[in-house]
Design a protein around this motif. Structure first.
Motif, short mmCIF file in Angstrom:
data_model
loop_
_atom_site.label_atom_id
_atom_site.label_comp_id
_atom_site.label_asym_id
_atom_site.label_seq_id
_atom_site.Cartn_x
_atom_site.Cartn_y
_atom_site.Cartn_z
N VAL A 47 -40.84 -20.28 -24.71
CA VAL A 47 -40.40 -21.66 -24.44
C VAL A 47 -41.42 -22.42 -23.61
CG1 VAL A 47 -38.57 -23.08 -23.41
CG2 VAL A 47 -37.99 -20.91 -24.53
N VAL A 48 -41.93 -21.78 -22.57
CA VAL A 48 -42.89 -22.40 -21.67
C VAL A 48 -44.28 -22.05 -22.17
CG1 VAL A 48 -43.60 -22.65 -19.27
CG2 VAL A 48 -41.25 -22.00 -19.81
N LYS A 49 -45.04 -23.05 -22.56
CA LYS A 49 -46.30 -22.79 -23.26
C LYS A 49 -47.52 -22.82 -22.35
CE LYS A 49 -44.15 -22.33 -27.12
NZ LYS A 49 -43.93 -20.96 -27.63
N ARG A 50 -47.44 -23.51 -21.23
CA ARG A 50 -48.60 -23.61 -20.34
C ARG A 50 -48.14 -23.60 -18.90
NH1 ARG A 50 -51.39 -28.88 -20.96
NH2 ARG A 50 -52.76 -27.98 -19.38
N GLY A 51 -49.04 -23.21 -18.01
CA GLY A 51 -48.72 -23.26 -16.59
C GLY A 51 -49.47 -22.22 -15.80
N GLY A 52 -49.45 -22.38 -14.50
CA GLY A 52 -50.21 -21.49 -13.63
C GLY A 52 -49.38 -20.57 -12.78
N GLY A 53 -48.05 -20.63 -12.94
CA GLY A 53 -47.21 -19.76 -12.14
C GLY A 53 -47.14 -20.20 -10.69
N THR A 54 -46.64 -19.30 -9.85
CA THR A 54 -46.40 -19.61 -8.44
C THR A 54 -47.26 -18.71 -7.57
OG1 THR A 54 -44.19 -20.46 -8.76
CG2 THR A 54 -44.67 -19.50 -6.62
N GLY A 55 -48.00 -19.33 -6.68
CA GLY A 55 -48.86 -18.62 -5.74
C GLY A 55 -49.76 -19.63 -5.06
N GLY A 56 -50.13 -19.35 -3.82
CA GLY A 56 -51.02 -20.27 -3.11
C GLY A 56 -50.38 -21.60 -2.78
N SER A 57 -49.06 -21.63 -2.63
CA SER A 57 -48.34 -22.88 -2.31
C SER A 57 -48.69 -24.01 -3.27
CB SER A 57 -48.64 -23.30 -0.86
OG SER A 57 -48.18 -22.35 0.06
N ARG A 58 -48.81 -23.67 -4.57
CA ARG A 58 -49.23 -24.66 -5.55
C ARG A 58 -48.08 -25.31 -6.30
NH1 ARG A 58 -49.15 -23.46 -10.82
NH2 ARG A 58 -51.05 -24.63 -11.33
N ALA A 99 -53.21 -9.99 -2.96
CA ALA A 99 -52.68 -11.15 -2.25
C ALA A 99 -51.28 -10.88 -1.70
CB ALA A 99 -52.62 -12.35 -3.19
N TYR A 100 -51.11 -11.14 -0.41
CA TYR A 100 -49.81 -11.13 0.24
C TYR A 100 -49.70 -12.43 1.01
CZ TYR A 100 -46.17 -9.95 3.67
OH TYR A 100 -45.05 -9.96 4.46
N ARG A 101 -48.55 -12.98 1.10
CA ARG A 101 -48.28 -14.32 1.63
C ARG A 101 -49.42 -14.89 2.49
NH1 ARG A 101 -42.26 -16.20 3.53
NH2 ARG A 101 -42.56 -18.43 3.19
N LYS A 153 -49.09 -31.23 0.98
CA LYS A 153 -50.15 -30.28 1.35
C LYS A 153 -49.74 -28.82 1.15
CE LYS A 153 -52.27 -33.32 4.80
NZ LYS A 153 -52.68 -33.49 6.22
N GLY A 154 -48.48 -28.53 0.96
CA GLY A 154 -48.07 -27.14 0.80
C GLY A 154 -47.50 -26.59 2.09
N ALA A 155 -46.45 -25.75 1.96
CA ALA A 155 -45.76 -25.25 3.15
C ALA A 155 -45.43 -23.77 3.08
CB ALA A 155 -44.46 -26.04 3.36
N GLY A 156 -45.53 -23.15 1.92
CA GLY A 156 -44.94 -21.83 1.71
C GLY A 156 -45.51 -20.71 2.55
N GLU A 157 -46.78 -20.80 2.91
CA GLU A 157 -47.43 -19.67 3.57
C GLU A 157 -47.74 -19.94 5.04
OE1 GLU A 157 -50.01 -18.07 -0.17
OE2 GLU A 157 -50.05 -20.19 0.31
#
Length: 781
Positions: free
Chosen positions: A525-536, A368-370, A725-729
């Motif tokens: 410290v951070v126990k759950r999450g999906g990280g950053t990717g896909g403008s989520r 995956a790239y932007r 709706k997301g803007a990053g990509e």
């Protein structure tokens, strides 16, 4: 809407740290007694390893340890896993081993063969140069189509013919029927060029090992700690997650590349366990070119079936995708599931069928790239739609307006599965083309010709799928000073998460954004999450943050009621103040915070306030927009100058317009890079020709124009509470087809009908020259 709340374009609260040198990147961290790691990488693209001689290297002063694949086997170290185990036409994707260090065979230039640990980095590098590896050279193949040709050099016995997977999506019979009844068709053959990510901060890894507790700590820039945590602990090191801590401090850009697990992250941990001291590795830029996950690299043939009026009936798409030497974590998903689902674009197309063949080659792995598949789909669609316009002889706008999904069609399920729930692509196109005076371009073209220039205008109407992935958790704690601490599983890579989350909390709680402390990137410290990717991040993390904040206010209301001697129902809350309705009795949230940290309160409301909010994706979001580019080409040199760049974007509700504009600026600059400048080139032996900034051209300030961007916010997304709706990509998705369409419009008078990216001055000059020479031959005949 408060002064610092949602919808306000406030400047980033985190920038003070960055601009004053108080950021904390992995490379800023230096631990007592740390040693340094250098990697011995293959200089060949494909070869058998017949022997490794480390004798001279071990004798150098300062050398502490040398590791090879043999050492890793003795410790039962696992391979880097594939996370996207796609099911194709003929079964599951082929998954050859991806060893941490090459076992017997190297498969791309830069493949890690051994590592050297020494007291200083200079000593480690010097020793690495003395490690003698005996290679028996083998033929290499670097192009996907060539790799799939019978008789091509084979990389893995587990993948005969270099085929990783054949993926099919859509309705083949319906697509064939559409072409059988078509009165007009259009066809394109395009290349989506391979890119090196080149984040500002290279990859870094620091490994530690606590012998007494058999506990690892990895500090590394990432886009989220959770998948990396599981892979390292369970799949590779063979231990449990409680024995591995992952820490990600500030990150200097990721763009997808820093999501994944890399060999160096494993190796610093193994070396730390062997030596009982911290081990540090910092990638050099050439190593980035040779080992960071790369992007794109597709060859595609696409056809559109139309009726006599140019209305779309069906599409057929065939792609050969280059996955590189090994499968990266999500490598097989990008050209298959991620890309093919978007082959409807913004158009009403009854029948669609796509086939993708993914190939192993002697190149750096691809992932995956932007944009991750959506730029590839948008480039294919918008180039094909442009070809349709030429085929039936209508304007680029008109072909789109005839075929766009309309507001009255919503919700609209495309032939590939996505369901669009809001939007009006025709409105965005018309707004963007009016801003650029599309109808007046003929006069501007004539004026440009008088100066020896070819002027062109082009557009792309893009859509992408993003945001609604997995689940997210946020914890909000009310601190004694009246501020809050937000603990969240997303991971900022420079996007401005701190500011966006602080604005959500300001809107909800009246908290000054400067008093919001953001904690992320630490598995202890951070126990759950999906990280950053896909403008989520904003969608998922924003809703989770809002829900946690609402719970904090509910608990704080009970404390405020006690302090004001009033019932909960009689309290009003606004701008950080609880008020007894109809009176002047009030208490601030900061006063409530102090009470929970110090005063004696009834047992049911005593103690600090901390609450958790969760959000599970309700569905994907589909940001869309229109890019319009006007440019000039110098007839003598092929040099391109972008004169106007207009974007109209529908991102739904926008939390911070300033951050959104920054994302569009950055993504569009990367799109300009792909369209005009960037190209990863391997020679026939698999040598990476573009292995430094001397040979690989990155976009610079003078390559980018002043972007004119309009954000349309009156069509919120219906699948999440924030309406975002997301803007990053988005910029990286819309830019390449808009630019290439503008180039072809400029060159149409010469008869140039095709250009592949990157459209460098040399390529453009050759296309103009060849077209002129063809005209001369025609005239002579």
């Amino acid at each position: 809407m408060g002064q610092f709340g949602k919808g306000q374009g406030i400047t980033r609260v985190e920038d003070r740290r960055f601009l004053t040198g108080h950021a904390r990147y992995t490379d800023d961290i230096h631990l007592p007694d740390q040693a340094y790691m250098a990697v011995v990488r293959s200089p060949l693209a494909h070869a058998e390893i017949s022997g490794i001689d480390t004798g001279d290297a071990k004798d150098l002063p300062g050398v502490l340890l040398i590791l090879t694949a043999e050492d890793l086997a003795a410790e039962d170290i696992g391979d880097i896993p594939v996370l996207a185990k796609m099911q194709g036409r003929d079964g599951e994707v082929k998954q050859p081993p991806h060893p941490v260090l090459a076992r017997g065979v190297v498969r791309h230039v830069g493949d890690p063969v051994a590592v050297v640990i020494a007291e200083t980095y200079a000593q480690a590098v010097e020793a690495a140069e003395l490690v003698v590896v005996d290679y028996d050279d083998k033929p290499a193949v670097t192009d996907a189509a060539a790799a799939l040709t019978p008789g091509a050099p084979e990389l893995h016995s587990e993948a005969p013919g270099n085929l990783a997977i054949t993926w099919e999506h859509g309705d083949r019979a319906a697509a064939e029927a559409a072409f059988a009844k078509a009165e007009r068709t259009a066809r394109i053959e395009i290349v989506n060029n391979r890119l090196v990510v080149n984040s500002m901060e290279p990859r870094v890894a620091i490994g530690e090992y606590d012998t007494a507790n058999a506990h690892f700590t990895l500090t590394t820039p990432s886009q989220g700690i959770f998948r990396l945590h599981s892979q390292l602990a369970e799949d590779i090191l063979g231990t449990t997650k409680d024995k591995v801590r992952i820490v990600t401090p500030d990150v200097g850009g990721g763009f997808g590349m820093k999501i994944f697990c890399y060999a160096e992250q494993v190796l610093v941990l193994l070396a730390a366990r062997r030596l009982g001291r911290p081990i540090r590795w910092v990638g050099e830029r050439t190593e980035s070119f040779q080992s960071d996950i790369q992007g794109r690299d597709h060859r595609t043939v696409a056809e559109m079936a139309m009726d006599q009026n140019g209305r779309f009936l069906g599409i057929r798409v065939e792609t050969k995708a280059n996955l590189g030497a090994y499968l990266s974590n999500f490598g097989p998903y990008i050209p298959t599931g991620a890309s093919t689902q978007m082959y409807s674009g913004l158009y009403r197309i009854p029948a669609i069928f796509a086939e993708v063949q993914c190939a192993f080659t002697n190149t750096v792995p691809v992932d995956a790239y932007r944009g991750a598949g959506r730029p590839e789909a948008a480039y294919c669609m918008e180039r094909l739609v442009e070809a349709c316009a030429r085929e039936i002889g209508v304007d680029a706008r008109e072909i789109r307006l005839r075929n766009f999904i309309r507001p009255e069609d919503l919700p609209y399920e495309t032939g590939m599965g996505p369901v669009y729930n809001s939007g009006d692509p025709a409105r965005l196109l018309q707004q963007a083309t009016e801003l650029t005076d599309w109808d007046g371009v003929a006069a501007r073209k004539a004026e440009a010709r008088s100066r020896g220039k070819y002027r062109g205008i082009g557009l792309a109407s893009y859509v992408e799928a993003c945001g609604g992935i997995g689940a997210e958790e946020a914890r909000v704690a009310l601190e004694e000073d009246g501020g809050v601490t937000l603990v969240i599983g997303t991971m900022t890579n420079g996007q401005g998460h701190h500011t966006a989350y602080a604005q959500i909390l300001n809107d909800l709680m009246g908290i000054d954004p400067e008093k919001v402390r953001l904690v992320q990137g630490d598995s202890d410290v951070v126990k759950r999450g999906g990280g950053t990717g896909g403008s989520r991040s904003l969608l998922m993390g924003g809703v989770a943050t809002e829900r946690a904040g609402e719970k904090v206010i509910a608990r704080a209301r009970k404390v405020a009621g006690h302090l004001l001697e009033a019932a909960d129902a009689d309290l009003e809350f606004a701008d950080g103040v609880f008020t007894v309705a109809g009176t002047d009795k009030r208490v601030t949230l900061a006063e409530v915070a102090r009470a929970t940290h110090g005063e004696e309160l009834p047992e049911d409301i005593a103690g600090p306030i901390e609450e958790t909010g969760d959000y599970k994706a309700e569905g994907m979001t589909y940001p869309n927009g229109c890019h319009v580019v006007e440019l000039e080409i110098d007839e003598a040199t092929g040099t391109v100058a972008i004169l106007r760049y207009v974007v109209v974007d529908d991102f739904g509700k926008v939390v911070n317009p300033l951050l959104a504009l920054g994302q569009v600026h950055g993504g569009t600059a990367q799109g300009i890079g792909q369209a005009l400048l960037e190209h990863t080139v391997y020679d026939d032996d698999g040598q990476l020709i573009t292995a430094s900034f001397m040979d690989y051209t990155m976009p610079r300030a003078d390559d980018t124009p002043n972007f004119e961007i309009t954000l349309v916010e009156d069509m919120p997304c219906t699948t999440n509470p924030l309406g975002v709706k997301g803007a990053g990509e988005a910029g990286a998705i819309g830019a390449p087809p808009a630019i290439v369409n503008a180039l072809l419009d400029a060159l149409r008078p010469l008869g140039v009908a095709h250009l592949d990216m990157p459209a460098t001055p040399e390529r453009i000059w050759r296309a103009m020259r060849d077209a002129t020479q063809a005209d001369r031959r025609e005239a002579a005949e």
